[in-house]
Design an enzyme around this catalytic site. Structure first.
Site, short mmCIF file in Angstrom:
data_model
loop_
_atom_site.label_atom_id
_atom_site.label_comp_id
_atom_site.label_asym_id
_atom_site.label_seq_id
_atom_site.Cartn_x
_atom_site.Cartn_y
_atom_site.Cartn_z
N ASP A 47 0.84 -1.20 0.00
CA ASP A 47 0.00 0.00 0.00
C ASP A 47 0.88 1.25 0.00
O ASP A 47 1.61 1.50 0.95
CB ASP A 47 -0.90 0.00 1.23
CG ASP A 47 -1.82 1.20 1.27
OD1 ASP A 47 -2.96 1.08 0.78
OD2 ASP A 47 -1.41 2.26 1.79
N TYR A 52 3.00 9.86 -0.46
CA TYR A 52 4.07 9.25 0.35
C TYR A 52 5.45 9.48 -0.27
O TYR A 52 6.47 9.34 0.41
CB TYR A 52 3.85 7.75 0.52
CG TYR A 52 2.59 7.34 1.21
CD1 TYR A 52 1.76 8.27 1.84
CD2 TYR A 52 2.20 6.01 1.25
CE1 TYR A 52 0.59 7.88 2.46
CE2 TYR A 52 1.03 5.60 1.87
CZ TYR A 52 0.23 6.55 2.47
OH TYR A 52 -0.93 6.14 3.09
N LYS A 77 -2.75 5.93 -4.26
CA LYS A 77 -3.82 6.88 -3.98
C LYS A 77 -3.54 8.21 -4.66
O LYS A 77 -2.38 8.62 -4.80
CB LYS A 77 -3.96 7.10 -2.47
CG LYS A 77 -3.99 5.82 -1.66
CD LYS A 77 -4.00 6.10 -0.17
CE LYS A 77 -3.72 4.84 0.62
NZ LYS A 77 -2.31 4.43 0.57
N HIS A 110 -7.49 9.72 -2.02
CA HIS A 110 -6.83 9.67 -0.71
C HIS A 110 -7.67 10.32 0.40
O HIS A 110 -7.79 9.79 1.50
CB HIS A 110 -5.46 10.33 -0.79
CG HIS A 110 -4.49 9.85 0.23
ND1 HIS A 110 -3.13 9.84 0.04
CD2 HIS A 110 -4.67 9.33 1.47
CE1 HIS A 110 -2.53 9.37 1.11
NE2 HIS A 110 -3.45 9.05 1.99
N LYS A 234 3.11 -1.12 8.95
CA LYS A 234 4.38 -0.77 8.31
C LYS A 234 5.50 -0.80 9.34
O LYS A 234 5.30 -0.53 10.53
CB LYS A 234 4.28 0.60 7.64
CG LYS A 234 4.19 1.79 8.57
CD LYS A 234 5.52 2.49 8.78
CE LYS A 234 5.37 3.73 9.62
NZ LYS A 234 6.66 4.35 9.95
#
Length: 283
Positions: A47, A52, A77, A110, A234
């Protein structure tokens, strides 16, 4: 119970692995190694997001993993900066280019940004419908959408989101949105599944972990998957990446599930921004 990641059916006929690996706040310089390690351990769902800043590194890790592209489910996203339809089209092309992929398994809006773009996230969603029709996005969905946002899509758009990625953890069950998702066959994905680590020292979580002989993180992730949510913890620590993968070879009983669910603090437990108010747009 075998330690095998279940595939969850989506409302568009596709499936998605219930456990994924998240790369939020992983620096680009660390992303290739972290994702590569996750894929080596057995994760098959990554993901990422335009905002990011590590889509290119995710793509590199997938290409160098030795796995066929079709074996890895990749989510990204749309950046908050690109909600206007033509901007969204260009941004999606940029995502595919960064990943060096011909298609993406799941593409999300997002944030709804109801106070931006004249409150028009519907025209943005309709552009995602284009991506699905032409096959470049196998599935499409939303992230951080509240019930009124989802109801508006239902009234004005043609395609029901396959997933809704929202903040969910024991301190913030986000039950109203989860209930809407269930009623409309939308799969809930839980971001911040351990409340940025805050629930790991909770006495209830610690007690349950001791009772079942697992770590607090494993217990909380197991709580999520038994509720039917998709999770993607994560970490850049190899031991943690491996630990988070080991959640399908044990189960929590009803009493343990209820104890953890009882930690819900309602809106006071929210760790991230409120989607009704969040209006960040990167410059």
């Amino acid at each position: 119970m075998a330690n095998t990641i279940p595939d969850i059916p989506l409302n568009d006929g596709n499936t998605i692995p219930q456990l994924g690996f998240g790369v939020f706040q992983i620096e680009p310089k660390d992303t290739v190694e972290a994702v590569g390690r996750a894929l080596e351990i057995g994760y098959r769902h990554i993901d990422t997001a335009e905002m990011y800043g590590n889509e290119a590194e995710v793509g590199e890790a997938v290409r160098t993993s030795g796995l066929d592209r079709g074996q890895v489910f990749v989510t990204s996203k749309l950046s908050n900066a690109f909600h206007r339809p033509d901007d969204a089209r260009r941004a999606f092309e940029s995502t595919l280019s960064a990943l060096k992929m011909d298609y993406i398994d799941l593409f999300l809006i997002h944030w709804p940004l109801p106070t931006r773009y004249d409150g028009d996230f519907v025209s943005t969603w309709k552009v995602l419908e284009e991506f699905q029709r032409d096959g470049r996005a196998k599935s499409i969905g939303v992230s951080n959408f509240q019930v009124p946002h989802l109801e508006r899509l239902a009234a004005e758009a043609d395609v029901v989101p396959a997933v809704n990625q929202i903040e969910v953890h024991p301190y913030f069950g986000n039950e109203e949105v989860r209930a809407y998702d269930r009623r409309h066959n939308i799969i809930t994905q839980a971001w911040s599944p351990i409340a940025q680590g805050k629930v790991l020292d909770d006495p209830t979580v610690v007690d349950v972990a001791e009772e079942v002989g697992r770590t607090p993180a494993q217990v909380v992730l197991r709580w999520h998957v038994q509720r039917g949510d998709i999770v993607f913890p994560k970490s850049i620590t190899p031991q943690r990446i491996a630990e988070n993968f080991q959640i399908f070879d044990f189960a929590l009983d009803d009493a343990a599930m209820e104890r953890i669910s009882g930690l819900d603090r309602g809106e006071a437990g929210r760790q991230g921004p409120n989607p009704d108010e969040f209006d960040y747009v990167p410059s």
